[in-house]
Design an enzyme around this catalytic site. Structure first.
Site, PDB file in Angstrom:
ATOM      1  N   ASN A 135      31.178  39.789  47.509  1.00  0.00           N
ATOM      2  CA  ASN A 135      31.653  38.598  48.216  1.00  0.00           C
ATOM      3  C   ASN A 135      32.652  38.913  49.319  1.00  0.00           C
ATOM      4  O   ASN A 135      32.730  38.209  50.306  1.00  0.00           O
ATOM      5  CB  ASN A 135      32.268  37.612  47.217  1.00  0.00           C
ATOM      6  CG  ASN A 135      33.221  38.274  46.248  1.00  0.00           C
ATOM      7  OD1 ASN A 135      32.935  39.328  45.684  1.00  0.00           O
ATOM      8  ND2 ASN A 135      34.371  37.663  46.067  1.00  0.00           N
TER       9      ASN A 135
ATOM     10  N   CYS B  62      49.498  38.255  50.315  1.00  0.00           N
ATOM     11  CA  CYS B  62      50.175  36.974  50.499  1.00  0.00           C
ATOM     12  C   CYS B  62      49.239  35.779  50.374  1.00  0.00           C
ATOM     13  O   CYS B  62      49.690  34.654  50.283  1.00  0.00           O
ATOM     14  CB  CYS B  62      50.863  36.926  51.852  1.00  0.00           C
ATOM     15  SG  CYS B  62      52.358  37.896  51.833  1.00  0.00           S
TER      16      CYS B  62
ATOM     17  N   THR C 125      30.041  31.302  37.562  1.00  0.00           N
ATOM     18  CA  THR C 125      30.886  31.892  36.528  1.00  0.00           C
ATOM     19  C   THR C 125      30.288  31.672  35.143  1.00  0.00           C
ATOM     20  O   THR C 125      30.226  32.589  34.331  1.00  0.00           O
ATOM     21  CB  THR C 125      32.311  31.290  36.592  1.00  0.00           C
ATOM     22  OG1 THR C 125      32.878  31.612  37.872  1.00  0.00           O
ATOM     23  CG2 THR C 125      33.197  31.840  35.498  1.00  0.00           C
TER      24      THR C 125
END
Lengths: 277, 390
Positions: free
Chosen positions: B150, B324, B72
């Site tokens: 990914n 979920c 990141t």
């Protein structure tokens, strides 16, 4: 990973009352494949007494949806329809030892399936078709439903509304509408200074009023900026609160506490002082 | 019970060789590489060895590599550097399927006044290169396109992409966190300007990444402070992690071809086995241009979290794009961008393998999974409709 209680895990792995009832007296169906969870509730009802003699379900959804379905069927079996309708989504969550906040919508779904089944039995219009404008297109949630859930569960943030109804959880484009709805619901409910009661509050009334003001007025304001506040204790005229979230360590924390105090003085009594724990 | 770990796109186990190489830096070799004394200075030499190894993984020069704290940070640094290098340019070009490290950074820049184009992908997860070409303007400050995805494992044709972007004169950054070490990556053949890579996806520990900056490309540091990394990334070096990362890069380079072949075989066996054993399933994404370790399968009429938690009972680890399983109830942005129907996103499961997986692991999943799917479908009100609607 969700922090599920042992009860949720157990009832997810070993659900009770699964399946269809042949020739059911009532069927309630809520949710859809697209929504990501759906619950079909079957009831057997004794026509003479109006008592639920059997309840079964079929559920498509996550662990908490499946566990909530078991909770629902266990809680309503043996009750009359009117007694069963008193079961709230909080009761379902409580039966499960609590649900993660993000999963509360599963308990709401259970409650809605029950309402749908009872409406079906009584030949009424299913509550799903209740009037209202669709706010969340992704999950098909109406303004009526959002309003009801806000009030029943005392919700104050958009995040919580998503947790309880899923509204806003898809593409997120309806979030400004939900914000407006939230503002409107609570604007209608702002606490009025209870002039008559102001003179002689019992201790319990006083604490309840303080709590009420915090819940309805103060917390939504702080939460809008990422902060929060909790009532810790009331000792005589000293109100002790604890600042949370972004409020902790905020340079303006003193001002915030002072503002809370001013509002408390105005609405409860002039003598009150507010301190941060 | 043995853990069957099939979630290697999330993170990987630290290789034994890596852990051993790191160990002295937690005990006797604790010096600061910037110190004047030999005690600290000797550590510096080992950072440079690690830099050579990291560079070798992608065929770069060691001088073109800076170490960062994670993928990141590398992504943020690269994009920010391009923006600050061309302050008059106000356009960012990226894709809808980037990792949040790029996606959310670009969204933040959009709030600060940048115009951001998020290129769509088709049903197979591929970009339209004509559209890419047409979207680059004189105002484009940076193009940031991931090397491999990914979630779907889809590999973008970085050679063609870099050719197009170069021909339009815009700087190109690629997030190669999922690609480096899993498929051969060569910055001499694929002339990107910057490339982000990460340690914990290739058996180094978490908290270490690197950014490749092509020689001659203007660079403006993101983390400001001391003179570490030749003034390009301040902050005392995470020496142990850097050394471990170096070893992990060396291992990845050495094994990339053989390990890939083995992993691919296992992955294909898993995928074909599941498709054969479970009706109403589909593979999401282009199966030809795909990471050898990844498969993303949708099981219709069941919900992903329920599948994962049932698998969890057997210590089988995978992940899902289901709403979920995300904290926000938002279903996978990657699968949505690919036009995968909501119903199939809810039941999507990603298996991502590594060289540590064995035949037994795959055997175990193939034994357990079909039963779980059948059971959950029986629980579901839609289970019975399976045969009718398909």
């Amino acid at each position: 990973m969700w922090e599920y209680t042992e009860k949720v895990k157990e009832l997810f792995l070993h659900p009770k009352n699964v399946g269809e009832i042949e020739n059911p007296d009532a069927v309630g169906e809520v949710g859809s494949l697209v929504c990501g969870d759906a619950l079909k509730l079957y009831l057997k009802i004794d026509r003479a007494t109006g008592r639920i003699t059997d309840a079964k379900f079929q559920t498509f959804g996550c662990a908490s949806a499946i566990a909530s379905s078991t909770a629902l069927t266990e809680l309503i079996k043996g009750k009359t329809l009117d007694e069963a309708l008193k079961v709230t989504n909080q009761d379902l969550a409580e039966y499960l030892g609590g649900l993660p906040r993000e999963k509360m919508h599963c308990s709401v779904m259970g409650r809605e399936a029950l309402e749908a089944a009872v409406a079906n039995y009584r030949g009424e219009k299913p509550p799903e078709a209740e009037e209202g404008e669709i706010i969340c297109q992704c999950y098909g949630v109406t303004d009526q439903k959002i309003r009801r859930v806000i009030q029943e569960n005392n919700l104050h943030t958009v995040e919580d509304i998503t947790n309880f109804t899923k509204a806003g959880g898809g593409c997120g484009s309806c979030i400004p509408d939900i914000e407006n709805l939230l503002k409107n619901v609570w604007a209608e409910k702002t606490v009025e200074p209870p002039a008559a009661v102001k003179k002689k509050l019992t201790n319990i009334q006083k604490i309840a009023l303080i709590q009420d003001i915090l819940e309805r007025e103060i917390r939504p304001l702080l939460q809008a900026d990422g902060g929060d506040v909790e009532l810790v204790d009331v000792e005589g005229n000293k109100v002790i609160v604890s600042l949370r979230g972004m409020c902790t360590g905020c340079l303006m924390a003193d001002v915030t506490v002072k503002n809370i105090e001013n509002r408390m003085k105005e609405l409860v009594n002039e003598e009150l002082v507010v301190e941060a724990a | 019970m043995k853990t069957v770990y099939l979630d290697n796109n999330a993170t990987t186990r630290v290789a034994d060789e890596v852990r051993e190489a790191m160990s002295p830096y937690f005990s006797e070799l604790y010096g600061n590489p910037s110190s004047m004394h030999t005690f600290g200075g000797q550590v510096h030499r080992n950072i440079e060895v690690a830099r050579e190894k990291a560079a070798a993984l992608i065929n770069a020069d060691p001088e073109e590599i800076i170490f960062t704290s994670c993928g990141t940070e590398s992504d943020n640094t690269a994009i920010m550097s391009c923006l600050e290098s061309a302050p008059h340019k106000k356009h960012i070009l990226t894709t809808r399927v980037e990792h949040p490290a790029v996606l959310n950074f670009c969204k933040t820049m959009a709030r600060r006044g940048y115009r951001v184009t998020f290129l769509p992908v088709d049903r197979s997860g591929s970009l339209n290169l004509e559209e890419l070409k047409a979207s680059i303007t004189d105002d484009t400050a940076v193009v940031s396109i991931m090397y491999a995805n990914n979630e779907s494992g889809v590999i973008f044709p970085m050679d063609q992409i870099s050719e197009i972007v170069k021909s339009r004169g815009a700087p190109l950054h690629t997030d190669a966190v999922q690609a480096a070490g899993k498929v051969p990556v060569d910055v001499r053949k694929v002339p990107v300007d910057m490339m982000s890579i990460s340690g914990h996806k290739i058996h180094a520990p978490k908290g270490i990444g690197a950014l490749y900056i092509r020689r001659g490309v203007r660079f403006i540091p993101y983390i400001i402070g001391g003179h570490q990394e030749k003034g390009r990334r301040a902050g005392t070096e995470n020496v142990a992690a850097i050394v471990g990362f170096g070893v992990a890069c060396e291992l990845a380079k050495k094994h990339v071809n053989t390990a890939t072949a083995t992993v691919r075989q296992l992955r294909d066996r898993l995928e074909q086995g599941l498709l054969a054993a479970c009706p109403d399933t589909r593979v999401n994404g282009d199966t030809h241009n795909r990471l050898p370790n990844t498969t993303n399968i949708s099981f219709e009429y069941v919900e992903g979290e329920a599948i994962l938690l049932r698998l969890n009972e057997y210590n089988i680890c995978a992940s899902s794009g289901s709403a979920c399983t995300s904290g926000s109830l938002e279903p996978s942005h990657v699968l949505r961008s690919m036009g995968v129907p909501f119903t199939a996103i809810h039941g999507s499961v990603r298996f991502s393998l590594s060289a540590y997986n064995t035949d037994d692991d795959i055997e175990m999943v193939l034994r357990i999974m079909p039963g779980i799917i059948t059971e959950l479908r029986e629980l579901s009100p839609y289970g019975r409709e399976v045969k009718r609607s398909f």
